[in-house]
Design a protein around this motif. Structure first.
Motif, short mmCIF file in Angstrom:
data_model
loop_
_atom_site.label_atom_id
_atom_site.label_comp_id
_atom_site.label_asym_id
_atom_site.label_seq_id
_atom_site.Cartn_x
_atom_site.Cartn_y
_atom_site.Cartn_z
N UNK A 268 0.85 -1.19 0.00
CA UNK A 268 0.00 0.00 0.00
C UNK A 268 0.88 1.23 0.00
N UNK A 269 1.31 1.63 -1.19
CA UNK A 269 2.13 2.84 -1.32
C UNK A 269 1.92 3.41 -2.71
N UNK A 270 2.26 4.67 -2.93
CA UNK A 270 2.07 5.28 -4.25
C UNK A 270 2.89 4.56 -5.31
N UNK B 121 6.38 12.68 -7.94
CA UNK B 121 5.52 13.07 -9.05
C UNK B 121 6.35 13.81 -10.11
N UNK B 122 6.08 13.53 -11.39
CA UNK B 122 6.85 14.21 -12.46
C UNK B 122 6.50 15.69 -12.54
N UNK B 123 7.44 16.45 -13.06
CA UNK B 123 7.23 17.87 -13.29
C UNK B 123 6.72 18.06 -14.71
N UNK B 124 5.53 18.62 -14.83
CA UNK B 124 4.92 18.76 -16.16
C UNK B 124 5.71 19.72 -17.02
N UNK C 275 -2.88 0.13 -23.37
CA UNK C 275 -4.29 0.44 -23.56
C UNK C 275 -4.88 0.78 -22.21
N UNK C 276 -6.01 1.48 -22.24
CA UNK C 276 -6.68 1.83 -20.99
C UNK C 276 -8.11 2.24 -21.25
N UNK C 277 -8.99 1.96 -20.31
CA UNK C 277 -10.29 2.60 -20.30
C UNK C 277 -10.06 4.07 -19.94
N UNK C 278 -10.88 4.99 -20.46
CA UNK C 278 -10.66 6.41 -20.14
C UNK C 278 -10.50 6.69 -18.66
N UNK C 279 -11.27 6.01 -17.80
CA UNK C 279 -11.18 6.26 -16.36
C UNK C 279 -9.84 5.82 -15.78
N UNK C 280 -9.15 4.92 -16.47
CA UNK C 280 -7.88 4.39 -15.97
C UNK C 280 -6.67 4.91 -16.73
N UNK C 281 -6.88 5.90 -17.62
CA UNK C 281 -5.76 6.40 -18.42
C UNK C 281 -4.67 6.99 -17.55
N UNK C 282 -5.04 7.74 -16.52
CA UNK C 282 -3.99 8.35 -15.69
C UNK C 282 -3.15 7.28 -15.01
N UNK C 283 -3.78 6.23 -14.51
CA UNK C 283 -3.01 5.14 -13.90
C UNK C 283 -2.08 4.50 -14.92
N UNK C 284 -2.57 4.31 -16.15
CA UNK C 284 -1.74 3.73 -17.20
C UNK C 284 -0.52 4.61 -17.49
N UNK D 136 0.81 6.75 -15.40
CA UNK D 136 1.70 6.65 -14.23
C UNK D 136 2.58 5.41 -14.34
N UNK D 137 1.98 4.30 -14.76
CA UNK D 137 2.74 3.06 -14.92
C UNK D 137 3.78 3.22 -16.02
N UNK D 138 3.39 3.86 -17.10
CA UNK D 138 4.34 4.12 -18.19
C UNK D 138 5.52 4.94 -17.67
N UNK D 139 5.21 6.01 -16.97
CA UNK D 139 6.27 6.87 -16.41
C UNK D 139 7.16 6.07 -15.45
N UNK D 140 6.54 5.21 -14.67
CA UNK D 140 7.31 4.41 -13.73
C UNK D 140 8.24 3.44 -14.45
N UNK D 141 7.75 2.80 -15.52
CA UNK D 141 8.61 1.89 -16.28
C UNK D 141 9.80 2.63 -16.90
#
Length: 961
Positions: A524-526, A531-534, A637-646, A648-653
């Protein structure tokens, strides 16, 4: 073209049938079939009383069902995805199980004959007519025969009223107007025998041994749809006519139509055409065959000299569960939750440091005939059968003793609801092909036909009331000592290491004595530590004709956006950059080629692979980094509601690669074991494939088949370093996004997660390694295998000029040659089941084309068929293509493009390729112009240009014994 023993239920979460799994020889183990979760009409309450649950499952009100006076049933549904298209089916409740002894294989043979002459479409006119209308033979026009049914499938355009009506004439002709010309029957014998030949091999030989035990000597055990060779060679026409007359009758038939049309008009056509089929008189009763139970455990151990791996199957057969009431639907939810949780546990076992097997699953689902089954399957590691069986048994024993955990149930609920929610969100964008199989199963087995909205609302209102104890108790229903079977398939070389029947039964009877409770490993952690700098958009370009926008971000990242409304709950994306494994010398090649795989096995950031999977439960997304020879990138791929999580995962990879040496060790150990098995007992197909790969790669080390010792050269630290190098600079990446988003709502996410990616602004491209298919003429014959079957590959290659006109000409040349070779080798010579011609081309690392021709046949026909193939190529060189074949290519291409232009996957692939190659994205708008350039003369010129002197002939022959 012709399939049998299929699995096609619309809302199954695991699609692959047990039968398909019995036939596999690869390491990758697909998920098996589960009891169908039918397509999700709204509930009036969010609570359920016992009285509510006794109600019948409502029938989808969007489907019109009727029955003609002659007994034929029809299903009609209007559906506008895709536009101007319809999916038609003729379903006959007659398959191989109805065959008499002298008819074995004739249910399937009859399916073939439906394409070889009917009252209104003599000989091959049916295929010619549909090809000329843009319907591809095999890819679109198809059929299958199984034990209990035969199903003909016909996808057709609806914007041509005459063509659409003719399609129903085709269905009617299949139903009762097949001509069964003796000459055509004799010609088709060869084709069906070639299909029979294709099925020969280790899997078939072992199946013939264990099938009678597994199916308890029932009718199913002796009625495989492909039939018996001697029957296929020698049956009399009367036997085929009798099967057609006895079982192709309206009371055993259904017509299904789903598509973009007027329902009333379609119903009128069905009533007119199928109403004139006479009602059967003095009809035979259609028997129902069952697989009888047995009180004992049947253990079958079979070996074969061409079986590469040791495979274990534990099968607990149970009476088929029929879903008729809402309570049955609720029970189905319980089974789905059980399957999800148990599958997750077994998947975890393969993600650990010392996996107990190469791959496996356990699942309750459909079986054969009147049975369901709880099945466990594993590919043993080496010859360690005991460990594979014990592990499968221990996992079910662990559930029996300790049950699942509340956290597992919570995740399974989220996953189940998420899948149903996607179907619900796409209910007005669901393709017609997704609906028809549900109606097929209703006709054949009276499976429920629920509306998507009803199922989704029922699931939401019910699932929280499904308690953990209820799900845990299912294991006692699924697993019992009676009606149990164990099948072990192994290489001949392992005979002395295999257990006895008594040992296997002992393992089963004593399983799970030392199991401990499952520990749910979660975190249970972020996902992102920081967080990236836009970074803002620095430039914008519009391509109005395509609805495409190009953004250049401040860190150099290029983003291509194509918002669409093709799907409601889908966003697809890729990101690519030049480089890849080509930049690394041979000493680092193995570490480079496995770098993305080994890195992602570690998870990302603070999450290991198992924890990451649990963190993402209930979310609809995928993100997959990759490194190929010329590029590195990410797809997702992602559902629109899960795009931000996707994202985030991309950025993490990109920024948080994680090393897990123990998991990598387990993965490489499994891969090595798998390769060792393949080398110790190579299948004929594997030996031939390796030869093709080696020859066409010119013997280059980067094109040789992977060997076990190569895995020893992998250095995990070096692999992680290479991964970091490849993803350290995003400034040369191009990302493509296609799907349901707006520029306004995606902009802040792009600026943050892509704009925040690291950037060093290095200038980098791939390295041309000079690997080409060798020039000149090469002939290579491989002798491997005990069955009398051969495989042929003929390969032409060379340099060419990359532009839209040349690529279209290559596509046309491949298609017209395939049409002609199908006519010559299949229809006239009756010596192949199918023939494929593939024209491929690439701009990088060099502008090259490849033309491949492939088919399988009897060894004695190899030289004749190669000669016939070269004759057709010479005819193209001398005269060009038949204008009718050119028209077929153009019609098929236009029809295919109509559908592709409304498909997110097509646009993602197209735009990614155009930007990768530096080509104009607007080329797609010029397709009609390029098609007009395909003429008799252009195909003649193309044949002379692309069937040149660089010719590789590769043949697989059986061993000389």
């Amino acid at each position: 073209m012709y399939l049998f023993v299929p699995d096609y239920s619309m809302y199954k979460f695991f699609r692959t049938t047990l039968t398909a799994l019995w036939l596999t020889t690869t390491l990758v183990v697909a998920q098996p079939a589960t009891k169908a979760r039918k397509a999700p009409a709204k509930t009036a309450s969010t609570t359920r009383t016992p009285a509510d649950l006794k109600r019948p499952i409502p029938f989808d009100p969007n489907v019109k069902v009727g029955k003609l006076p002659n007994g034929l049933t029809y299903y009609i549904r209007r559906n506008e995805e895709p536009k101007n298209r319809a999916e038609l089916r003729l379903v006959v409740k007659a398959g191989s199980v109805l065959e008499e002894t002298n008819q074995q294989g004739l249910a399937h043979f009859m399916e073939h004959m439906a394409f070889n002459g009917t009252k209104n479409f003599p000989k091959n006119e049916l295929v010619n007519f549909l090809q000329s209308s843009g319907v591809r033979f095999g890819a679109d026009l198809n059929a299958y025969t199984s034990f209990d049914e035969t199903v003909y499938q016909l996808p057709v355009p609806t914007d041509n009223p005459e063509l659409f009506e003719r399609a129903f004439q085709i269905l009617e002709d299949w139903a009762h107007n097949a001509t069964l010309d003796p000459e055509e029957i004799d010609k088709e014998r060869g084709v069906v025998l070639e299909e029979w030949r294709l099925g020969r091999g280790a899997q078939q030989r072992m199946r013939d041994k264990y099938w009678p035990y597994l199916l308890n000597n029932s009718r199913y055990a002796d009625r495989l749809p492909i039939g018996k060779e001697d029957v296929l060679r020698n049956f009399k026409k009367e036997a085929l006519e009798r099967f057609y007359r006895d079982w192709y009758r309206p009371d055993l038939m259904s017509v299904i139509a789903v598509g973009d049309f007027d329902v009333a008009k379609v119903e009128g056509m069905i009533r007119e055409k199928f109403g004139r089929i006479p009602k059967a008189t003095n009809a035979k009763a259609r028997p129902t065959f069952t697989i009888p139970p047995h009180p004992d455990t049947k253990v079958v151990i079979v070996t074969d000299e061409e079986q590469p791996n040791t495979v274990v199957q534990l099968i607990y057969k149970r009476p088929e569960i029929k879903e008729t009431t809402l309570n049955d639907l609720r029970e189905g939810i319980k089974r789905s939750l059980f399957n999800i949780m148990l599958s997750n546990r077994i998947q975890e076992l393969t993600q650990r440091a010392d996996p107990p097997f190469l791959g496996g699953f356990s699942n309750y689902g459909s079986f054969i005939g009147n049975l369901d089954a709880f099945s466990s399957y594993a590919v043993a590691k080496g010859d360690n059968v005991e460990r594979a069986i014990q592990t499968l048994l221990d996992e079910t024993a662990r559930v029996r003793r300790f049950g699942f955990t509340p956290t597992e149930l919570d995740r399974a609920r989220r996953d189940l609801v998420s899948g149903a929610e996607q179907a619900y969100n796409e209910r007005n964008k669901t393709r017609s092909s997704a609906y028809v199989s549900q109606y097929v199963q209703h006709f054949l087995k009276n499976d429920p036909v629920t509306g998507v909205d009803f199922y989704y609302n029922f699931l939401k209102s019910t699932i929280d009331g499904v308690k953990l104890d209820e799900v845990n108790q299912l294991v006692n229903q699924f697993i019992a000592p009676e009606n149990r079977a164990v099948v072990i398939m192994a290489p001949d070389k392992s005979k002395d290491k295999l257990p006895t029947v008594e040992q296997v039964i002992g393992w089963i009877d004593n399983a799970g004595q030392n199991v401990t409770a499952y520990v749910d490993q979660t975190l249970d952690s972020p996902l992102l530590r920081v967080q990236p700098t836009a970074k803002p958009i620095a430039g914008e370009k519009k391509i109005q004709e395509l609805g495409v926008t190009e953004w250049r971000l401040q860190n150099g990242v290029r983003v291509i956006l194509k918002p669409t409304n093709f799907k409601n709950d889908q966003i697809l994306f890729t990101g690519i950059s030049f480089g890849g494994t080509s930049l690394y010398d041979l000493k680092d090649y193995e570490s480079a080629r496995f770098a993305s795989t080994l890195t992602t096995l570690g998870g990302t950031g603070d999450y290991n692979q198992i924890q990451l999977g649990k963190y993402l439960s209930g979310k609809s997304l995928s993100v997959n980094p990759f490194i190929s020879e010329l590029q590195e990138g990410v797809s997702g791929s992602a559902a629109p509601k899960d795009l931000e999580t996707a994202l985030q995962l991309l950025y993490s990879y990109f920024t948080q690669p994680r090393k897990d040496a123990e998991v990598v060790q387990g993965f490489l150990s499994n891969q090595k074991s798998f390769l060792e098995n393949q080398i110790a007992t190579p299948t004929p197909a594997k030996v031939f494939q390796d030869t093709v790969q080696t020859v066409l790669g010119g013997g280059n080390p980067r094109r040789l088949p992977l060997r076990p010792e190569q895995l020893d050269r992998i250095n995990l630290d070096r692999a992680i370093d290479i991964y970091r190098e490849r993803f350290a600079d995003a400034s040369d990446f191009t990302f493509v996004f296609v799907g349901n988003f707006t520029e306004l709502n995606i902009k802040p996410l792009i600026e943050k997660y892509l704009g925040g990616l690291p950037s060093t602004n290095r200038k980098e491209t791939f390295r041309d390694l000079g690997i080409r298919i060798p020039a000149g003429q090469i002939t290579k014959t491989v002798y491997k295998g005990v069955d009398p079957k051969s495989t042929v590959q003929l390969v032409f290659s060379g340099d060419f000029n990359w532009n839209p006109e040349t690529t279209t000409q290559i596509d046309a040349l491949a298609e017209v040659l395939e049409i002609k070779l199908t006519e010559k080798l299949r229809e006239e010579e009756s010596s192949v089941y199918g023939v494929g011609v593939n024209g491929s081309y690439a701009k990088y690392p060099a502008e090259r084309y490849t033309m491949r021709i492939g088919f399988s046949c009897a060894p004695e026909n190899v030289e004749k068929l190669i000669s016939k193939t070269l004759e057709e190529i010479n005819a193209l060189k001398q005269r060009g293509a038949d204008p009718k074949d050119i028209d077929k290519f153009k019609a098929e291409t236009r029809r295919e493009t109509e559908v592709q232009l409304k498909d997110n996957n097509f646009w993602l692939s197209y735009l990614t390729n155009q930007y990768f190659n530096g080509d104009d994205p607007k080329e797609i708008l010029m397709e009609e112009e390029q098609l007009k350039k395909v003429t008799v003369e252009s195909t003649k010129a193309a044949a002379n240009r692309y069937f040149g002197k660089n010719f590789v002939r590769l043949v697989l022959m059986p061993e000389k014994r």
